[in-house]
Design a protein around this motif. Sequence first.
Motif, PDB file in Angstrom:
ATOM      1  N   THR A 170       1.059  -0.920  -0.081  1.00  0.00           N
ATOM      2  CA  THR A 170       0.210   0.286  -0.410  1.00  0.00           C
ATOM      3  C   THR A 170       1.219   1.225  -0.210  1.00  0.00           C
ATOM      4  OG1 THR A 170      -1.824  -0.307   0.741  1.00  0.00           O
ATOM      5  CG2 THR A 170      -1.606   1.051   1.378  1.00  0.00           C
ATOM      6  N   GLY A 171       0.304   2.040  -0.932  1.00  0.00           N
ATOM      7  CA  GLY A 171       1.860   3.387  -1.182  1.00  0.00           C
ATOM      8  C   GLY A 171       0.597   4.763  -0.079  1.00  0.00           C
ATOM      9  N   PHE A 172       2.024   5.535   0.344  1.00  0.00           N
ATOM     10  CA  PHE A 172       1.900   6.353   1.776  1.00  0.00           C
ATOM     11  C   PHE A 172       0.153   7.185   1.392  1.00  0.00           C
ATOM     12  CE2 PHE A 172       2.205  10.153   4.079  1.00  0.00           C
ATOM     13  CZ  PHE A 172       1.892   9.744   4.572  1.00  0.00           C
ATOM     14  N   TRP A 173       0.469   7.712  -0.514  1.00  0.00           N
ATOM     15  CA  TRP A 173      -0.208   9.015  -0.634  1.00  0.00           C
ATOM     16  C   TRP A 173      -1.928   8.441  -1.124  1.00  0.00           C
ATOM     17  CZ3 TRP A 173       1.212  12.991   0.400  1.00  0.00           C
ATOM     18  CH2 TRP A 173       2.393  13.761   0.745  1.00  0.00           C
ATOM     19  N   THR A 174      -1.982   6.867  -2.042  1.00  0.00           N
ATOM     20  CA  THR A 174      -3.568   5.866  -2.065  1.00  0.00           C
ATOM     21  C   THR A 174      -3.999   6.491  -0.488  1.00  0.00           C
ATOM     22  OG1 THR A 174      -2.069   4.233  -2.389  1.00  0.00           O
ATOM     23  CG2 THR A 174      -2.064   5.861  -3.990  1.00  0.00           C
ATOM     24  N   VAL A 175      -3.833   5.880   0.607  1.00  0.00           N
ATOM     25  CA  VAL A 175      -4.337   5.107   1.497  1.00  0.00           C
ATOM     26  C   VAL A 175      -4.210   5.478   2.999  1.00  0.00           C
ATOM     27  CG1 VAL A 175      -5.079   3.293   2.748  1.00  0.00           C
ATOM     28  CG2 VAL A 175      -4.948   3.039   0.123  1.00  0.00           C
ATOM     29  N   LEU A 176      -2.747   6.124   3.199  1.00  0.00           N
ATOM     30  CA  LEU A 176      -2.556   6.725   4.099  1.00  0.00           C
ATOM     31  C   LEU A 176      -2.813   7.922   4.972  1.00  0.00           C
ATOM     32  CD1 LEU A 176       0.882   4.293   5.067  1.00  0.00           C
ATOM     33  CD2 LEU A 176      -1.982   4.260   5.931  1.00  0.00           C
ATOM     34  N   PHE A 177      -2.219   8.701   4.088  1.00  0.00           N
ATOM     35  CA  PHE A 177      -2.966  10.394   3.373  1.00  0.00           C
ATOM     36  C   PHE A 177      -3.967  10.734   4.119  1.00  0.00           C
ATOM     37  CE2 PHE A 177      -3.001  14.286   1.165  1.00  0.00           C
ATOM     38  CZ  PHE A 177      -2.591  14.966   2.465  1.00  0.00           C
ATOM     39  N   PRO A 178      -4.208  10.040   2.977  1.00  0.00           N
ATOM     40  CA  PRO A 178      -6.276  10.830   3.393  1.00  0.00           C
ATOM     41  C   PRO A 178      -6.700  10.339   4.075  1.00  0.00           C
ATOM     42  CG  PRO A 178      -6.116   8.431   1.368  1.00  0.00           C
ATOM     43  CD  PRO A 178      -4.587   9.651   1.755  1.00  0.00           C
ATOM     44  N   SER A 179      -6.403   8.392   4.384  1.00  0.00           N
ATOM     45  CA  SER A 179      -6.958   7.948   5.951  1.00  0.00           C
ATOM     46  C   SER A 179      -6.886   9.160   7.273  1.00  0.00           C
ATOM     47  CB  SER A 179      -6.438   6.150   6.164  1.00  0.00           C
ATOM     48  OG  SER A 179      -5.567   6.034   6.379  1.00  0.00           O
ATOM     49  N   GLN A 180      -5.578   9.687   7.090  1.00  0.00           N
ATOM     50  CA  GLN A 180      -5.164  10.230   7.738  1.00  0.00           C
ATOM     51  C   GLN A 180      -5.564  11.147   9.077  1.00  0.00           C
ATOM     52  OE1 GLN A 180      -0.672  10.427   9.827  1.00  0.00           O
ATOM     53  NE2 GLN A 180      -0.648   8.915   7.864  1.00  0.00           N
ATOM     54  N   LEU A 181      -5.838  12.224   7.627  1.00  0.00           N
ATOM     55  CA  LEU A 181      -6.697  13.246   7.451  1.00  0.00           C
ATOM     56  C   LEU A 181      -7.796  12.984   7.366  1.00  0.00           C
ATOM     57  CD1 LEU A 181      -5.967  15.052   3.553  1.00  0.00           C
ATOM     58  CD2 LEU A 181      -5.082  15.674   6.655  1.00  0.00           C
ATOM     59  N   LEU A 182      -8.912  12.079   7.153  1.00  0.00           N
ATOM     60  CA  LEU A 182     -10.161  12.152   7.952  1.00  0.00           C
ATOM     61  C   LEU A 182     -10.324  11.626   9.351  1.00  0.00           C
ATOM     62  CD1 LEU A 182     -11.624   9.506   4.979  1.00  0.00           C
ATOM     63  CD2 LEU A 182     -12.337  11.671   5.676  1.00  0.00           C
ATOM     64  N   ILE A 183      -9.184  10.623   9.924  1.00  0.00           N
ATOM     65  CA  ILE A 183      -9.027  10.630  11.125  1.00  0.00           C
ATOM     66  C   ILE A 183      -9.064  11.850  12.184  1.00  0.00           C
ATOM     67  CG2 ILE A 183      -7.835   9.825  13.228  1.00  0.00           C
ATOM     68  CD1 ILE A 183      -7.149   7.187  10.803  1.00  0.00           C
ATOM     69  N   GLY A 184      -8.081  12.661  11.608  1.00  0.00           N
ATOM     70  CA  GLY A 184      -7.542  13.276  11.913  1.00  0.00           C
ATOM     71  C   GLY A 184      -8.176  14.682  12.648  1.00  0.00           C
ATOM     72  N   LEU A 185      -9.412  15.162  10.925  1.00  0.00           N
ATOM     73  CA  LEU A 185     -10.154  16.375  11.280  1.00  0.00           C
ATOM     74  C   LEU A 185     -11.542  15.810  12.129  1.00  0.00           C
ATOM     75  CD1 LEU A 185     -10.703  16.454   7.536  1.00  0.00           C
ATOM     76  CD2 LEU A 185     -10.076  18.337   9.410  1.00  0.00           C
ATOM     77  N   GLY A 186     -11.845  14.326  12.239  1.00  0.00           N
ATOM     78  CA  GLY A 186     -13.148  13.937  13.041  1.00  0.00           C
ATOM     79  C   GLY A 186     -13.074  14.035  14.364  1.00  0.00           C
ATOM     80  N   ILE A 187     -11.233  13.163  14.340  1.00  0.00           N
ATOM     81  CA  ILE A 187     -10.937  13.486  15.910  1.00  0.00           C
ATOM     82  C   ILE A 187     -11.250  14.412  16.418  1.00  0.00           C
ATOM     83  CG2 ILE A 187      -9.504  12.194  17.734  1.00  0.00           C
ATOM     84  CD1 ILE A 187     -11.526  10.104  16.375  1.00  0.00           C
ATOM     85  N   GLY A 188     -10.405  15.311  15.863  1.00  0.00           N
ATOM     86  CA  GLY A 188     -10.172  16.584  16.660  1.00  0.00           C
ATOM     87  C   GLY A 188     -11.485  17.385  16.769  1.00  0.00           C
ATOM     88  N   ALA A 189     -12.040  17.379  16.524  1.00  0.00           N
ATOM     89  CA  ALA A 189     -14.282  17.933  15.806  1.00  0.00           C
ATOM     90  C   ALA A 189     -14.492  17.694  17.467  1.00  0.00           C
ATOM     91  CB  ALA A 189     -14.410  17.881  14.596  1.00  0.00           C
ATOM     92  N   ALA A 190     -13.875  15.820  17.185  1.00  0.00           N
ATOM     93  CA  ALA A 190     -15.540  15.221  18.289  1.00  0.00           C
ATOM     94  C   ALA A 190     -14.414  14.997  19.550  1.00  0.00           C
ATOM     95  CB  ALA A 190     -15.371  13.282  17.645  1.00  0.00           C
ATOM     96  N   LEU A 191     -13.733  15.238  19.841  1.00  0.00           N
ATOM     97  CA  LEU A 191     -12.645  15.325  21.276  1.00  0.00           C
ATOM     98  C   LEU A 191     -13.060  16.523  22.017  1.00  0.00           C
ATOM     99  CD1 LEU A 191     -10.802  13.323  22.790  1.00  0.00           C
ATOM    100  CD2 LEU A 191      -8.753  14.783  21.675  1.00  0.00           C
ATOM    101  N   THR A 192     -12.267  17.721  20.932  1.00  0.00           N
ATOM    102  CA  THR A 192     -12.945  19.129  21.176  1.00  0.00           C
ATOM    103  C   THR A 192     -14.236  19.093  22.303  1.00  0.00           C
ATOM    104  OG1 THR A 192     -10.984  20.273  20.047  1.00  0.00           O
ATOM    105  CG2 THR A 192     -12.423  21.150  20.796  1.00  0.00           C
ATOM    106  N   THR A 193     -15.450  18.818  21.274  1.00  0.00           N
ATOM    107  CA  THR A 193     -16.706  18.668  21.618  1.00  0.00           C
ATOM    108  C   THR A 193     -16.636  18.000  22.905  1.00  0.00           C
ATOM    109  OG1 THR A 193     -17.193  18.849  19.106  1.00  0.00           O
ATOM    110  CG2 THR A 193     -18.891  19.162  20.983  1.00  0.00           C
ATOM    111  N   VAL A 194     -16.601  16.747  22.770  1.00  0.00           N
ATOM    112  CA  VAL A 194     -16.598  16.274  24.186  1.00  0.00           C
ATOM    113  C   VAL A 194     -16.191  16.642  25.914  1.00  0.00           C
ATOM    114  CG1 VAL A 194     -15.188  14.755  23.882  1.00  0.00           C
ATOM    115  CG2 VAL A 194     -17.433  13.548  25.383  1.00  0.00           C
ATOM    116  N   MET A 195     -14.969  17.119  25.288  1.00  0.00           N
ATOM    117  CA  MET A 195     -14.274  17.676  26.055  1.00  0.00           C
ATOM    118  C   MET A 195     -14.468  18.757  26.199  1.00  0.00           C
ATOM    119  SD  MET A 195      -9.999  17.627  25.470  1.00  0.00           S
ATOM    120  CE  MET A 195      -9.608  19.048  26.032  1.00  0.00           C
TER     121      MET A 195
END
Length: 479
Positions: A368-393
């Motif tokens: 698996t290539g970094f740019w094809t899977v790992l890069f977009p998946s990390q962006l999705l996780i980061g944006l989502g967790i950033g929003a959820a964690l800030t709110t729940v805290m």
Amino acid sequence: MSDSDVRESGAERPVADGGDPRRWRALWIIVAAQLLVVLDASVVNIALPSAQSALEMSDSSRQWVVTAYSLTFGGFLLLGGRVGDLKGRKKLFIAGLIGFAVASAVGGFAVNEAMLLLARAAQGVSAAFLAPAALALLTTLFTSDAERAKAFGIFGAAVGTGGVVGMIFGGVLTEYLSWRWCLWFNVPVVLLLIGPAMRGLTESKGAASSRLDVPGTLTATLGVGSLIYGISEAVEVGWLGTSTLVFCGAGLLILALFVVIEHRSAEPMMPLRIVLNRVRGGGYLVVVLIASGLYAYYLFLTYFLQLVKEYSALMTGLAFVPIGVGILFGSIATGKALAGVNARTVMIGGLLLGAAGCALTGTIQPDTGFWTVLFPSQLLIGLGIGAALTTVMRLTLDGVAPEESGVASALTNATREIGGAIGISALNVVAISVAGGSTGNAAITDGYAAAFLGGAGLLLLAALIVVVMGRSRPAAATA
């Protein structure tokens, strides 16, 4: 879970147009200190092989460099939060900073395994006093809804990106200097913070007549510590291993005794109304699930990059930049939006986005290539967790009486530590079971992929909890 739910969770906060004129300067001091606490839990991960070689540590004792910190940090958090409420959060914040710097310096000069492990344990104790004081100071400094939302967005960014920053920083320091600098770098940072903290922070504490609940303190510290240790043992001996069952069982029994003591105490260490409130109690459970998925994601992606893709320490650290950027933008954007957007909607959307990112990572193959899977998946996780964690805290602290904000802050940190330990241990069992004992890249990758899918499931469960909480009957004001 809506903003009206939050207001129902406790007494109304005064909405202030002004407030402490030093509050924004104080925010950056608090954020910098919190970043130290969070990143120090991960900064040594990449440096572990070098430290193990230098100090001639065995494979079985190597894990204690990480466990010694998380165990004392999680075990002493409730004590730290309550002492801050009683004796003063500013005092405890500064004392925690100083203790953290001293322990870091000692650890950097370690000449043997015992010296390093003791230093890491001392770091954890210092962090347990520093972290709840920081979050409680933030809660009391910002009283208007709009300003508090922005402040929590910035603070949430520090909490969410701390683990990523630690891995990047650990890779750079290990590659170009020494594993010892993964500890020493804390000292100059603390020296830069001490002066501004003494001048810029305003002291706050609870009622002067309150006293420390000794039985509650002992049972909370022993119970949480035993539970975290038992969960961490599951990584080595499995969930049915003797030490796992003994320490987890003892931890649960001691925590049950803690609940009985707190119910009967006239001045409890942790008033049960804090966790029995529908919104806040559910929020703590969501924190556990977010931490379970996120901590495990960091660990297994590190393994995949280093063992399968054969990345260097530096390249492994840099490979986590996308998730760090995602968390940063997700947290700050959410902090700005929370004053006018339904909190329940933000949390559900963020958790679903994070689950989608974990699921995408669960499709990895050895090539698996970094740019094809790992890069977009990390962006999705980061944006989502950033929003959820800030709110729940924010939700776990809104409506808490000022004199109890320290212990409520400690609970937020403690549930995150417990969740991280559970996630790593549980999903490690999943990865090992799927790999089936094979050491080939294909089998190992299948195990990691299964762990990532398990993390997606945890985030989906968290989203379901938020949905159910939103449909339940509002609780009466209890805090």
